[in-house]
Every structure is written in structure tokens, then in C-alpha cells.
Design an enzyme around this catalytic site. Structure first.
Site, PDB file in Angstrom:
ATOM      1  N   HIS A  71       0.837  -1.208   0.000  1.00 50.85           N
ATOM      2  CA  HIS A  71       0.000   0.000   0.000  1.00 50.85           C
ATOM      3  C   HIS A  71       0.869   1.255   0.000  1.00 50.85           C
ATOM      4  O   HIS A  71       0.964   1.956   1.000  1.00 50.85           O
ATOM      5  CB  HIS A  71      -0.950   0.006   1.203  1.00 50.85           C
ATOM      6  CG  HIS A  71      -1.747  -1.244   1.336  1.00 50.85           C
ATOM      7  ND1 HIS A  71      -2.777  -1.548   0.481  1.00 50.85           N
ATOM      8  CD2 HIS A  71      -1.642  -2.277   2.200  1.00 50.85           C
ATOM      9  CE1 HIS A  71      -3.286  -2.722   0.824  1.00 50.85           C
ATOM     10  NE2 HIS A  71      -2.614  -3.187   1.849  1.00 50.85           N
ATOM     11  N   ASN A 103       9.705  -5.114   4.603  1.00 51.86           N
ATOM     12  CA  ASN A 103       8.369  -4.678   4.212  1.00 51.86           C
ATOM     13  C   ASN A 103       8.072  -3.342   4.870  1.00 51.86           C
ATOM     14  O   ASN A 103       8.265  -3.191   6.077  1.00 51.86           O
ATOM     15  CB  ASN A 103       7.305  -5.669   4.679  1.00 51.86           C
ATOM     16  CG  ASN A 103       7.353  -6.979   3.953  1.00 51.86           C
ATOM     17  OD1 ASN A 103       8.392  -7.420   3.497  1.00 51.86           O
ATOM     18  ND2 ASN A 103       6.210  -7.630   3.862  1.00 51.86           N
TER      19      ASN A 103
END
Length: 175
Positions: free
Chosen positions: A75, A92
Site C-alpha cells: 500500500h 516490508n
């Protein structure tokens, strides 16, 4: 030094069979092209594309910084990273993350993020700190001190719980 193909393919491999969307692919392609291009004109071309691309989604991910293989951006909106930050391999980073610099005090500087670190949405990591390998930083956490390897971090102020395989099932498809 790694080549464009190595870096870009290692980044895309992290997304697995489901793959990723076109926006994220372009973001990673432009970033890795800038980091590996030797021709100054090619580098400038991709810098313009990258800047425009980041502005659309409110991202401040500097191309100058050191990012290891297997960079995963989940995202990719409103991410802010200081150029002095160092990010390890197979990390991440999610929506709203801030990896920032502190300008005064004993921790003046920017963080160094280890390998296999998962940073959840709206987490803030600031100061000259070291985040060890295999660390999970929960969404909404505020981290301004060193984090040892194999740790789960959550809350504001950060609470740290030792945990073997802290990122298991969170970081997959490592390269």
C-alpha cells in the site's frame, strides 16, 4: 554493486504469485533504474518520472538511500523516509510509515533497519537507532531506541517483546 535486473526482479519476487499492481511495479522500476543507471541522462529521465510518480501518492522515498534486495512496499501511500536511512534485505514497509531523522540529542541521526523487518501501517521509527534482523514493528508504533534482533515491537512508547521468528508469516518470498 547489484544490477537493475537483480534488484528489480528481487523486489517483484517478494510479491509472490499474486503479483503487484502497476503503480507499485512502476515505483520499484523507477527507483531501481535511478540507483543503477550509469548514464546521467538516463538517470535524470528516471528521476523526473520517479519524482512525479511519488508526488501522486504522497510518497517521500528518496532514491539516494541504501535499500537492500527484496524491498516490499505494501500500500505505497504517504510513506516518508529520510535519505540517510539504511534498509536491509527483504524488508516490508506499509502505508503511512515514517523513517525519520532526529536533529538533536544523543540519538541525532537516522535509523538503520536490519534484514527481514516488517514495519506496519503508520509506524514511526526515528533517530540514530538500529533495528535488528527479524523484527516486526506493529502498526501505529513509535520507536526511538535500539531494537534487538528477533523482537516484536508495539505501542507508543515502544514495548519490546523478544520473539523467535517474529516475522514468520509476515515476510514471505525472501530472496
Amino acid at each position: 554493486m547489484s544490477t537493475f535486473r537483480e534488484l528489480y526482479e528481487s523486489d517483484l519476487a517478494r510479491y509472490g504469485k499474486a503479483g503487484t499492481n502497476a503503480y507499485t511495479r512502476r515505483l520499484l522500476r523507477y527507483l531501481r533504474k535511478i540507483q543503477t543507471a550509469r548514464n546521467p541522462m538516463v538517470k535524470m529521465f528516471y528521476r523526473v518520472l520517479y519524482k512525479r510518480h511519488c508526488e501522486k501518492r504522497g510518497n517521500e522515498i528518496p532514491w539516494l538511500m541504501s535499500i537492500g534486495k527484496g524491498f516490499y512496499v505494501g500500500h505505497p501511500f504517504h510513506i516518508s523516509i529520510n535519505p540517510s536511512v539504511v534498509i536491509g534485505e527483504n524488508c516490508n514497509i506499509h502505508k503511512g510509515v515514517v523513517l525519520g531523522q532526529t536533529n538533536r540529542g544523543s540519538r541525532k541521526g537516522a535509523p538503520v533497519i536490519g534484514n527481514r523487518v516488517w514495519i506496519g501501517m503508520n509506524a514511526i521509527v526515528v533517530g540514530q537507532i538500529t533495528v535488528g534482523d527479524d523484527v516486526l514493528i506493529a502498526p501505529g508504533s513509535y520507536v526511538n531506541r535500539d531494537v534487538p534482533p528477533h523482537t516484536l515491537v508495539f505501542g507508543n512508547p515502544a514495548v519490546m517483546k523478544p520473539m523467535e521468528n517474529a516475522t514468520e508469516k509476515y515476510i514471505e518470498n525472501t530472496v
